[in-house]
Design a protein around this motif. Sequence first.
Motif, PDB file in Angstrom:
ATOM      1  N   PHE A  75       0.859  -1.320  -0.155  1.00 47.78           N
ATOM      2  CA  PHE A  75      -0.196  -0.042   0.033  1.00 47.78           C
ATOM      3  C   PHE A  75       0.957   1.109  -0.203  1.00 47.78           C
ATOM      4  N   VAL A  79      -4.315   7.016  -4.727  1.00 47.11           N
ATOM      5  CA  VAL A  79      -5.904   6.822  -4.648  1.00 47.11           C
ATOM      6  C   VAL A  79      -6.638   7.660  -3.773  1.00 47.11           C
ATOM      7  N   GLY A  97      -9.733   2.612   4.933  1.00 50.46           N
ATOM      8  CA  GLY A  97      -9.292   2.088   3.477  1.00 50.46           C
ATOM      9  C   GLY A  97     -10.175   2.780   2.527  1.00 50.46           C
ATOM     10  N   THR A 106     -10.708  -4.330   3.443  1.00 56.87           N
ATOM     11  CA  THR A 106      -9.742  -3.636   4.068  1.00 56.87           C
ATOM     12  C   THR A 106      -9.226  -4.489   5.451  1.00 56.87           C
ATOM     13  N   SER A 147     -11.290   1.798  -6.551  1.00 51.79           N
ATOM     14  CA  SER A 147     -12.327   1.019  -6.211  1.00 51.79           C
ATOM     15  C   SER A 147     -13.705   1.310  -7.133  1.00 51.79           C
ATOM     16  N   TYR A 199      -0.295   2.329  -5.622  1.00 50.34           N
ATOM     17  CA  TYR A 199      -1.297   1.417  -5.552  1.00 50.34           C
ATOM     18  C   TYR A 199      -2.397   1.158  -6.433  1.00 50.34           C
ATOM     19  N   PHE A 250      -9.488   7.027   6.132  1.00 47.63           N
ATOM     20  CA  PHE A 250      -7.952   6.656   6.271  1.00 47.63           C
ATOM     21  C   PHE A 250      -7.406   6.062   5.210  1.00 47.63           C
ATOM     22  N   SER A 291      -2.442   4.733   0.699  1.00 54.66           N
ATOM     23  CA  SER A 291      -2.226   4.856  -0.695  1.00 54.66           C
ATOM     24  C   SER A 291      -2.522   6.293  -1.296  1.00 54.66           C
ATOM     25  N   ASP A 303      -2.821   7.893   5.601  1.00 52.75           N
ATOM     26  CA  ASP A 303      -1.998   7.158   6.956  1.00 52.75           C
ATOM     27  C   ASP A 303      -2.657   5.874   6.777  1.00 52.75           C
ATOM     28  N   PHE A 333      -4.456   3.366   9.451  1.00 55.98           N
ATOM     29  CA  PHE A 333      -5.247   3.256  10.417  1.00 55.98           C
ATOM     30  C   PHE A 333      -4.567   2.249  11.600  1.00 55.98           C
ATOM     31  N   GLU A 383     -13.944   5.903   7.652  1.00 59.23           N
ATOM     32  CA  GLU A 383     -13.642   4.826   6.940  1.00 59.23           C
ATOM     33  C   GLU A 383     -12.016   3.972   6.734  1.00 59.23           C
ATOM     34  N   ALA A 425     -14.270  -1.610   4.126  1.00 61.54           N
ATOM     35  CA  ALA A 425     -14.574  -2.795   3.139  1.00 61.54           C
ATOM     36  C   ALA A 425     -13.457  -3.111   2.439  1.00 61.54           C
TER      37      ALA A 425
HETATM   38  N1  SAM Z   1     -12.740  -0.074   0.513  1.00 59.07           N
HETATM   39  C1  SAM Z   1     -12.292   0.035  -0.894  1.00 59.07           C
HETATM   40  C2  SAM Z   1     -13.078  -1.016  -1.597  1.00 59.07           C
HETATM   41  O1  SAM Z   1     -13.786  -2.002  -0.943  1.00 59.07           O
HETATM   42  O2  SAM Z   1     -13.196  -1.122  -2.942  1.00 59.07           O
HETATM   43  C3  SAM Z   1     -10.629  -0.298  -1.003  1.00 59.07           C
HETATM   44  C4  SAM Z   1     -10.496  -1.569  -0.930  1.00 59.07           C
HETATM   45  S1  SAM Z   1      -8.911  -1.825  -1.225  1.00 59.07           S
HETATM   46  C5  SAM Z   1      -8.796  -3.687  -1.687  1.00 59.07           C
HETATM   47  C6  SAM Z   1      -7.908  -1.915   0.561  1.00 59.07           C
HETATM   48  C7  SAM Z   1      -7.413  -0.367   0.674  1.00 59.07           C
HETATM   49  O3  SAM Z   1      -6.984  -0.634   2.158  1.00 59.07           O
HETATM   50  C8  SAM Z   1      -6.346  -0.002  -0.072  1.00 59.07           C
HETATM   51  O4  SAM Z   1      -6.844   1.283  -0.465  1.00 59.07           O
HETATM   52  C9  SAM Z   1      -5.228   0.336   1.065  1.00 59.07           C
HETATM   53  O5  SAM Z   1      -4.623   1.412   0.640  1.00 59.07           O
HETATM   54  C10 SAM Z   1      -6.115   0.291   2.421  1.00 59.07           C
HETATM   55  N2  SAM Z   1      -5.399   0.023   3.576  1.00 59.07           N
HETATM   56  C11 SAM Z   1      -4.461  -0.990   3.785  1.00 59.07           C
HETATM   57  N3  SAM Z   1      -4.285  -0.861   5.146  1.00 59.07           N
HETATM   58  C12 SAM Z   1      -4.823   0.059   5.587  1.00 59.07           C
HETATM   59  C13 SAM Z   1      -4.788   0.617   6.967  1.00 59.07           C
HETATM   60  N4  SAM Z   1      -4.174   0.088   7.949  1.00 59.07           N
HETATM   61  N5  SAM Z   1      -5.562   1.642   7.174  1.00 59.07           N
HETATM   62  C14 SAM Z   1      -6.425   2.407   6.214  1.00 59.07           C
HETATM   63  N6  SAM Z   1      -6.279   1.834   4.871  1.00 59.07           N
HETATM   64  C15 SAM Z   1      -5.566   0.593   4.601  1.00 59.07           C
END
Ligand code: SAM
Length: 415
Positions: A74, A140, A114, A179, A82, A78, A134, A137, A154, A156, A112, A177
């Motif tokens: 990430f 995005v 991710g 994430t 979505s 990335y 949060f 990446s 950042d 979370f 939220e 979601a």
């Molecule tokens: N929520 C969106 C969806 O369902 O389409 C994005 C899903 S994507 C597969 C996972 C996202 O989580 C990525 O954009 C990534 O950068 C983020 N992510 C990973 N670790 C995270 C953390 N600790 N806190 C916040 N976001 C995080």
Amino acid sequence: MTEPANGDLATVSRCRVCGGPLNQFLDLGRQPLSDAFLTPGDVADEYFYRLAVGCCASCTMVQLVEEVPRERMFHEGYPYHSSGSSVMREHFARTARDLVRSAASDDPFVVEIGCNDGVMLSTVRDLGVRHLGFEPSGGVARIAQAGGIRVRVDFFEASTAAEVRAEEGPADVIYAANTLCHIPYVESIMKGVDALLAPDGVLVFEDPYLGDIISKTSFDQIYDEHFFFFSAGSVAAMARRFGLELVDVQHLPVHGGEVRYTLARAGARTPSDAVAELIEREEAARLTDPATLLGFASGVARIRDDLTTLLRELRAQGKTVVGYGATAKSATVTNFCGIGPDLVSYVCDSTPAKQGRLTPGAHIPVLPPEAFSTPYPDYALLFAWNHAEEIMAKEREFHDNGGRWVLYVPDVRIV
Ligand code: SAM
Ligand code: TMP
Ligand code: ZN
């Protein structure tokens, strides 16, 4: 580390939720990062890890055996956006309205984890509701910010969540979601939730459901980013461990079958009947029994054999075969099955950040969707099978002109 032998499961590591013994049941071998699309110059430095899955003997959480450092997955580049699917855009617009409606406060604060390009929070913003995403990446995250969504670029975790609590007050809804299943450091996440969540707030998260993965043999849901494979039983145990309680579950049809879990502080809400019902169904199906998990592993080997046999036959007959959807899931399929550009000439994908690059590990060129029809191939291997309805409708002309889709979940077939 020991490998499973004679149908027995070997203890290979410790559970990231409870520290219990992890029994490995599937090894998908050496794999690249699923979203690391390459330029030809990157190929020599490609990063690999071992993709294997185990089940905790104590709390039944199914999880990866090796953990890829989060910054490798990430980051600024990335590539997953979505908003690329119209079905998912509608799903998240509906979700946002439901979350806001169900919030206990009349001036709710929705956080939220991710938020990606803002696909869900854009509706929360439109509703005029206080929110914060949060998103570590940067690429995005900035798309979301450009759309007027408040995003903290950042991760979370315990410290960042505590800062938001101090600066902005408690959250009524913390939502994630696709994430939470990406995050091995559960303890830090749950500390962060405890710091940030209002006394009557809820943590709502939705991720691919272990029950669907097992019943559909959708082994391509297993890749570096998908660290946990949740079930109602394992999530209920995880919740208890961190002073929370699983109070609702809802099965969702998206991404090949997910469950939305709602957690509240222990004792704060009465759990719905759906929770006990789903846990009972999982127990009746022996979802996390070694025999079930080893049966799944045999099913995976069968799909690999059937798919490679079919692709080799098509190639021998002089047919053209391309891939559709350069999904993260497809990295597992191509690398586990040994499918390279010799069997699948290129993969079409609508994501600009993936186009013109090579798929991770297998090094199949990624081209824009326009390449699909110029000319149409004889067969298209649908890696984005979770978006089948949307893609097949969009590409109706391919099928009308005699082209055929190859699917491999739940089994290999041509449609
Ligand atoms: N929520 C969106 C969806 O369902 O389409 C994005 C899903 S994507 C597969 C996972 C996202 O989580 C990525 O954009 C990534 O950068 C983020 N992510 C990973 N670790 C995270 C953390 N600790 N806190 C916040 N976001 C995080
Ligand atoms: P996902 O299964 O992880 O959501 O990834 C879907 C991939 O498929 C993503 O790279 C975008 C791509 N895609 C298309 O190329 N065309 C489409 O119509 C859809 C819905 C997705
Ligand atoms: Zn455990």
